[in-house]
Design a protein around this motif. Structure first.
Motif, short mmCIF file in Angstrom:
data_model
loop_
_atom_site.label_atom_id
_atom_site.label_comp_id
_atom_site.label_asym_id
_atom_site.label_seq_id
_atom_site.Cartn_x
_atom_site.Cartn_y
_atom_site.Cartn_z
N ARG A 1 0.58 -0.96 0.01
CA ARG A 1 -0.22 -0.63 -0.49
C ARG A 1 0.68 1.47 -0.10
O ARG A 1 1.89 1.49 0.59
N PRO A 2 0.68 2.20 -0.75
CA PRO A 2 1.50 3.79 -0.66
C PRO A 2 1.12 4.55 0.28
O PRO A 2 0.26 4.11 1.15
N GLY A 3 2.38 4.62 1.00
CA GLY A 3 2.78 5.96 2.28
C GLY A 3 1.44 7.20 2.06
O GLY A 3 0.87 7.40 1.23
N PRO A 4 1.46 7.52 2.69
CA PRO A 4 0.72 8.58 3.28
C PRO A 4 1.22 9.86 2.41
O PRO A 4 0.01 10.80 2.03
N GLY B 1 -0.06 7.71 -5.68
CA GLY B 1 -0.42 5.98 -5.19
C GLY B 1 -1.56 5.86 -4.85
O GLY B 1 -2.26 4.49 -4.93
N ARG B 2 -2.26 6.71 -4.07
CA ARG B 2 -3.60 6.88 -2.65
C ARG B 2 -4.61 6.35 -3.85
O ARG B 2 -5.82 5.87 -3.70
N CYS C 1 -9.12 1.40 -7.71
CA CYS C 1 -8.21 -0.33 -7.85
C CYS C 1 -7.55 -0.10 -6.75
O CYS C 1 -6.69 -1.30 -6.86
N PRO C 2 -9.08 -0.58 -5.63
CA PRO C 2 -8.39 -1.19 -4.54
C PRO C 2 -7.67 -3.12 -4.68
O PRO C 2 -7.50 -3.07 -3.56
N TYR D 1 -14.69 -17.63 -1.33
CA TYR D 1 -13.59 -16.73 -2.24
C TYR D 1 -14.02 -15.73 -0.42
O TYR D 1 -15.36 -15.20 -0.35
N ALA D 2 -12.43 -15.24 -0.81
CA ALA D 2 -12.63 -14.09 0.70
C ALA D 2 -11.56 -12.70 1.12
O ALA D 2 -10.87 -13.42 -0.52
N ILE D 3 -11.89 -11.67 1.21
CA ILE D 3 -11.60 -10.57 0.15
C ILE D 3 -11.63 -10.05 1.77
O ILE D 3 -12.72 -9.63 2.91
N GLU D 4 -10.51 -9.34 1.81
CA GLU D 4 -10.17 -8.78 3.24
C GLU D 4 -10.91 -7.20 3.02
O GLU D 4 -10.76 -6.21 1.66
#
Length: 192
Positions: free
Chosen positions: A46-49, A54-55, A61-62, A83-86
């Protein structure tokens, strides 16, 4: 089964890599689960703050940034695909494969429910099987109250479907909302 497993993806299921579960995880599975194929992805970092571009990309498209798992297996005559997704909530902890395994894991819960359904012991599903009460009375069990689980000797059968019993009016009224649909189906099937 092969179509459900591979879908022409050359070793991928839904773009996820096939992985071999640990021997302890496999040992925790119910005997009725056959031909298990388990897959997961490697999520992008994941992109930084401070990485605005990037965010923005992650917001559009998460899915590539989220942990995903897929399990395809056979129970009796049915091919099951879980199927499980976070979740998208950043506060939620990382999704772990351990939710699938163990006595109360998603695979075993699904296997028990589907086996009961195939064996004719269950004709409906709970919307959320993980919240089903552990003492749930099976469809057709007239030895216990369908609401409270009491096994008193003076239980009264539902007069419409005759597939469940209650200790009294209070339990029958309290249970009616969850019993209504199955009762109507059974009464309709008996009328034909």
């Amino acid at each position: 089964l092969e179509t459900a497993k591979m879908s022409g993806n050359n070793g991928y299921i839904d773009q996820l890599d096939i992985v071999r579960p640990k021997s302890a995880e496999l040992a925790s599975l119910d005997d009725c689960i056959e031909e298990l194929t388990f897959c997961k992805n490697t999520p992008k970092k994941r992109p930084g703050p401070n990485n605005e571009r990037g965010r923005a990309m992650m917001a559009m498209c998460p899915q590539p940034y989220l942990q995903q798992y897929c399990a395809v297996f056979v129970i009796g005559t049915m091919v099951i695909k879980l199927y499980a997704i976070e979740g998208y909530n950043p506060i939620q902890g990382k999704l772990k494969s351990s939710v699938y395994f163990g006595p109360d894991g998603l695979l075993n819960i699904t296997a028990r429910v589907m086996k009961e359904w195939l064996d004719g012991e269950r004709i409906e599903y709970c919307e959320d099987i993980s919240s089903a009460p552990p003492s749930e009375v099976m469809w057709g069990d007239l030895s216990r109250c369908a609401k409270c689980g009491s096994s008193r000797g003076d239980l009264k059968k539902c007069s419409r479907c005759s597939k469940v019993a209650y200790c009294g009016r209070e339990c029958q009224v309290a249970h009616y909302k969850s019993h209504k649909a199955a009762c109507k189906r059974e009464a309709g099937a008996n009328a034909r």
